[in-house]
Scaffold this motif. Structure first.
Motif, short mmCIF file in Angstrom:
data_model
loop_
_atom_site.label_atom_id
_atom_site.label_comp_id
_atom_site.label_asym_id
_atom_site.label_seq_id
_atom_site.Cartn_x
_atom_site.Cartn_y
_atom_site.Cartn_z
N HIS A 77 30.22 19.25 -16.40
CA HIS A 77 31.12 19.45 -15.23
C HIS A 77 32.20 20.39 -15.72
CE1 HIS A 77 33.99 17.23 -12.32
NE2 HIS A 77 33.57 18.34 -11.87
N THR A 78 33.37 19.61 -15.95
CA THR A 78 34.56 20.55 -16.47
C THR A 78 34.38 21.20 -18.03
OG1 THR A 78 35.91 18.44 -16.84
CG2 THR A 78 36.02 19.61 -14.58
N ALA A 79 33.92 20.33 -18.86
CA ALA A 79 33.65 20.54 -20.19
C ALA A 79 32.40 21.07 -20.38
CB ALA A 79 33.96 19.14 -20.91
N ILE A 80 32.35 22.31 -20.70
CA ILE A 80 30.89 23.13 -20.64
C ILE A 80 30.37 23.08 -22.21
CG2 ILE A 80 29.59 25.17 -20.08
CD1 ILE A 80 30.79 23.59 -17.57
N GLY A 81 29.20 22.37 -22.36
CA GLY A 81 28.77 22.65 -23.75
C GLY A 81 28.81 21.22 -24.29
N LEU A 82 29.63 20.15 -23.80
CA LEU A 82 29.86 19.18 -24.77
C LEU A 82 28.79 18.08 -24.60
CD1 LEU A 82 32.82 20.40 -25.16
CD2 LEU A 82 33.64 18.11 -24.81
N TRP A 83 27.69 18.37 -23.74
CA TRP A 83 26.57 17.39 -23.82
C TRP A 83 25.90 17.46 -25.13
CZ3 TRP A 83 21.63 19.42 -24.81
CH2 TRP A 83 21.54 20.53 -25.06
N ARG A 84 26.19 18.50 -26.09
CA ARG A 84 25.67 18.61 -27.38
C ARG A 84 26.19 17.71 -28.47
NH1 ARG A 84 26.28 24.77 -28.71
NH2 ARG A 84 28.41 24.16 -27.24
N HIS A 85 27.51 17.25 -28.18
CA HIS A 85 28.43 16.47 -29.02
C HIS A 85 27.43 15.08 -29.40
CE1 HIS A 85 31.59 14.06 -30.43
NE2 HIS A 85 32.34 15.05 -30.58
N PRO A 86 27.62 14.53 -30.52
CA PRO A 86 26.80 13.34 -30.87
C PRO A 86 27.33 12.07 -29.90
CG PRO A 86 28.22 14.10 -32.54
CD PRO A 86 28.25 15.31 -31.82
N ASP A 87 28.61 12.09 -29.73
CA ASP A 87 29.04 11.06 -28.99
C ASP A 87 28.81 11.08 -27.20
OD1 ASP A 87 29.95 10.06 -31.21
OD2 ASP A 87 32.25 10.70 -30.81
N SER A 88 28.28 12.27 -26.91
CA SER A 88 28.02 12.43 -25.52
C SER A 88 27.07 11.36 -24.77
CB SER A 88 27.73 13.82 -25.07
OG SER A 88 27.55 13.99 -23.84
N GLN A 89 27.38 11.08 -23.72
CA GLN A 89 26.62 10.25 -22.91
C GLN A 89 26.19 10.86 -21.50
OE1 GLN A 89 24.99 7.19 -23.77
NE2 GLN A 89 25.92 7.84 -25.88
N ALA A 90 26.52 12.30 -21.39
CA ALA A 90 26.49 12.98 -20.25
C ALA A 90 24.84 13.07 -19.67
CB ALA A 90 26.88 14.28 -20.62
N HIS A 91 24.10 12.92 -20.56
CA HIS A 91 22.55 12.76 -20.03
C HIS A 91 22.15 11.69 -19.41
CE1 HIS A 91 22.65 10.54 -23.85
NE2 HIS A 91 21.52 9.84 -23.51
N ARG A 92 23.25 10.51 -19.31
CA ARG A 92 22.69 9.49 -18.43
C ARG A 92 23.50 9.51 -17.11
NH1 ARG A 92 25.98 5.05 -21.33
NH2 ARG A 92 24.83 3.83 -19.55
N TYR A 93 23.67 10.61 -16.74
CA TYR A 93 24.21 10.76 -15.40
C TYR A 93 23.63 10.30 -14.20
CZ TYR A 93 20.76 14.67 -14.23
OH TYR A 93 19.63 14.97 -14.00
N ASN A 94 21.85 9.98 -14.42
CA ASN A 94 21.06 9.73 -13.44
C ASN A 94 20.51 8.12 -13.62
OD1 ASN A 94 19.51 10.02 -15.72
ND2 ASN A 94 17.97 11.46 -14.99
N GLN A 95 21.73 7.56 -14.32
CA GLN A 95 21.46 6.22 -14.63
C GLN A 95 22.37 5.24 -13.92
OE1 GLN A 95 21.00 5.14 -18.84
NE2 GLN A 95 19.46 7.18 -19.27
N LEU A 96 21.97 4.20 -13.29
CA LEU A 96 22.86 3.41 -12.32
C LEU A 96 23.97 2.88 -13.22
CD1 LEU A 96 23.54 2.78 -9.55
CD2 LEU A 96 22.21 0.78 -9.92
N ASP A 97 23.56 2.25 -14.47
CA ASP A 97 24.62 1.53 -15.55
C ASP A 97 25.60 2.31 -15.77
OD1 ASP A 97 22.92 2.69 -16.98
OD2 ASP A 97 22.88 1.03 -18.42
N TYR A 98 25.41 3.67 -16.14
CA TYR A 98 26.33 4.70 -16.35
C TYR A 98 27.57 4.77 -15.19
CZ TYR A 98 27.86 9.71 -16.89
OH TYR A 98 28.73 10.68 -16.95
N TRP A 99 27.14 4.79 -14.03
CA TRP A 99 28.04 4.64 -12.96
C TRP A 99 28.77 3.47 -12.80
CZ3 TRP A 99 29.89 9.36 -11.26
CH2 TRP A 99 28.85 10.45 -11.59
N LEU A 100 28.08 2.23 -12.89
CA LEU A 100 28.67 1.24 -12.78
C LEU A 100 29.80 0.77 -13.78
CD1 LEU A 100 25.70 -1.36 -11.86
CD2 LEU A 100 27.18 0.04 -10.26
N ASP A 101 29.51 1.22 -15.05
CA ASP A 101 30.43 0.96 -16.20
C ASP A 101 31.80 1.79 -15.81
OD1 ASP A 101 28.74 -0.72 -17.58
OD2 ASP A 101 27.98 0.66 -18.91
N THR A 102 31.38 3.25 -15.32
CA THR A 102 32.58 3.95 -15.09
C THR A 102 33.42 3.61 -13.86
OG1 THR A 102 31.37 6.10 -15.63
CG2 THR A 102 32.78 6.23 -14.07
N ALA A 103 32.81 2.96 -12.95
CA ALA A 103 33.66 2.18 -11.89
C ALA A 103 34.53 1.15 -12.50
CB ALA A 103 32.85 1.93 -10.58
#
Length: 464
Positions: free
Chosen positions: A19-45
């Motif tokens: 999204h705004t941070a380009i390339g950071l999906w490769r960071h070991p702490d990134s959870q960006a790949h979970r964008y299509n998982q519902l619990d990712y969005w529930l935790d965010t909210a």
């Protein structure tokens, strides 16, 4: 002592990997790949509501980013806006685990039929108890046009002309079709809704024909909170007429203040009050226990910036292929039907004062082009307060630079500091009562809409 106004906060995300941070999906702490998982969005909210955020703003696009080199390879490799899922389907679930958080969803006037869009947003307004906002966009990707049945997108001017009529249609549907007391639920009289109080809108215009009554009974807000993000000349005029919230992107508070004052003046010229619109610049926040720890975190993130992917994304935004551009020459202005506000913002001033394409890519790879601060809670709070005072903004869009870390760090460290300063709404109050905390004080219509529809408005007046 005079109380200081709260700083309004929106979490800012897109239902994608990059999204705004380009390339950071490769960071070991990134959870960006979970964008299509519902619990990712529930935790965010849940985290945003706990952190005192007013809302979650979800950006969206309807086409792939295929301008750079004439193909989508660079954007696929970086996961930039492709793959991406529909943000609207996430809202009901997030609303079910929160009680105060608002949701501003990006939907296009170029490709969504107004009758269907009005129905979907009214439905969500019912299901969330009045917590829905709409980020109104006209769309700027040729790829979206081609995949949605057109040879190419409309011109910039035509997109805004269509959007004006589009707003006329949805206002009529939301505000004019059903009277407040149309739904009586009179069991004895065998009358659920009174036909005399439900009206066909009879719209026939240059772009849309909507003759009948609206399909949805009045929702808590009727019209969702209206947001807009265009800062071009046409975009500013549109915001002055319709927006209750404006999203802005600028690297300095001087240009922010200029835009804010201009839109406020335009709104006043249309008979709207000084507080009719709230302004939310993009602000990237990295907060840690100490300034040094936060700076180290930011430096670490910068190591993962994918400069080529940033340029590929910008090529799509401005609809101009930058793959053969000289990386060490200043940014040049282009005349396209891309996002004009971005073109204008990134090519301000004499060419010799502008960053090179290489510098630009390295700078916005984390920030998305907005303000940035890294530090302890005190340092960041000082910066946010300073930006508010210098720009006249009402709050910020805070992107989730590192998904599942940025917002929890904010909530754990910065929220208590902002609360201590009286800058953040108290948390843990009564459940949402139907007044969207993203919205300014409202009347039945914005004043310009009252004038436009006048006697055609069948809605009974009630306080906002």
């Amino acid at each position: 002592m005079t109380a200081r106004k709260p700083i309004l906060l929106n979490g800012f995300k897109q239902a994608t990997v990059g999204h705004t941070a380009i390339g950071l999906w490769r960071h070991p702490d990134s959870q960006a790949h979970r964008y299509n998982q519902l619990d990712y969005w529930l935790d965010t909210a849940r985290t945003l509501e706990e952190g005192g955020f007013s809302g979650l703003f979800i950006a969206d696009v309807l086409g792939v980013l295929d301008v750079y080199q004439g193909r989508i390879d660079a954007t696929l490799r970086a996961g930039i806006q492709t793959p991406s899922i529909d943000p609207l389907v996430l809202v009901s679930a997030m609303a079910a685990v929160t009680s105060r958080l608002g949701f501003a969803i990006t939907l296009s006037t170029s490709y969504e039929q107004p009758y269907l869009l009005a129905r979907r947003l009214a439905s969500l307004d019912h299901l969330t108890g009045g917590r829905i906002g709409w980020n109104i966009v006209t769309s700027a990707l040729d790829s979206a046009a081609r995949n949605l049945g057109r040879d190419r997108q409309h011109s910039h001017a035509d997109r805004y002309q269509i959007a004006e009529e589009y707003m006329e249609v949805v206002y009529k549907l939301w505000e004019g079709s059903w009277e407040d007391d149309a739904v009586g639920r009179d069991v004895g009289g065998n009358l659920f809704a009174d036909p005399a109080k439900v009206h066909a809108i009879g719209h026939k215009g240059a772009n849309f024909s909507v003759p009948s009554a609206f399909l949805v009974e009045p929702s808590p807000q009727r019209t969702p909170v209206l947001f807009q993000a265009g800062s071009s000349e046409a975009g500013r005029g549109f915001a002055a007429a319709h927006a209750e919230g404006v999203f802005l992107v600028s690297p300095d508070t001087g240009s922010l203040r200029e835009t804010i004052e201009d839109v406020r003046d335009r709104a006043a010229g249309r008979g709207r009050g000084a507080d009719a619109i709230r302004f939310f610049p993009l602000a990237t926040v990295i907060v840690a226990e100490t300034d040094a720890a936060a700076q180290a975190q930011l430096d670490d993130y910068r190591c993962y910036i994918d400069a080529e992917a940033v340029i590929a994304r910008h090529s799509a935004i401005i609809q101009h292929d930058l793959s053969t551009a000289d990386l060490d020459r200043p940014l040049a202005r282009v005349d396209t039907d891309g996002i004009r506000g971005v073109i204008e913002e990134t090519t301000r001033g004499p060419i010799e004062t502008r960053p090179t394409l290489r510098q630009f890519a390295e700078t916005i790879g984390i920030t998305g082009g907005g303000l940035i601060v890294a530090g302890s809670a005190k340092t960041v709070a000082d910066a946010l307060e300073g930006w508010i005072e210098e720009s006249g903004a009402d709050g910020f869009n805070i992107p989730g630079v590192m998904p599942c870390r940025t917002f929890p760090d904010f909530t754990r460290l910065l929220t208590p500091e902002l609360q201590r300063r009286g800058r953040l709404m108290a948390i843990g109050g009564p459940a949402h009562s139907g007044n969207n905390s993203l919205a300014p004080a409202r009347h039945a219509f914005p004043p310009n809409i009252q004038r436009r529809f006048g006697a055609e408005n069948h809605r009974c007046e009630k306080s906002g």
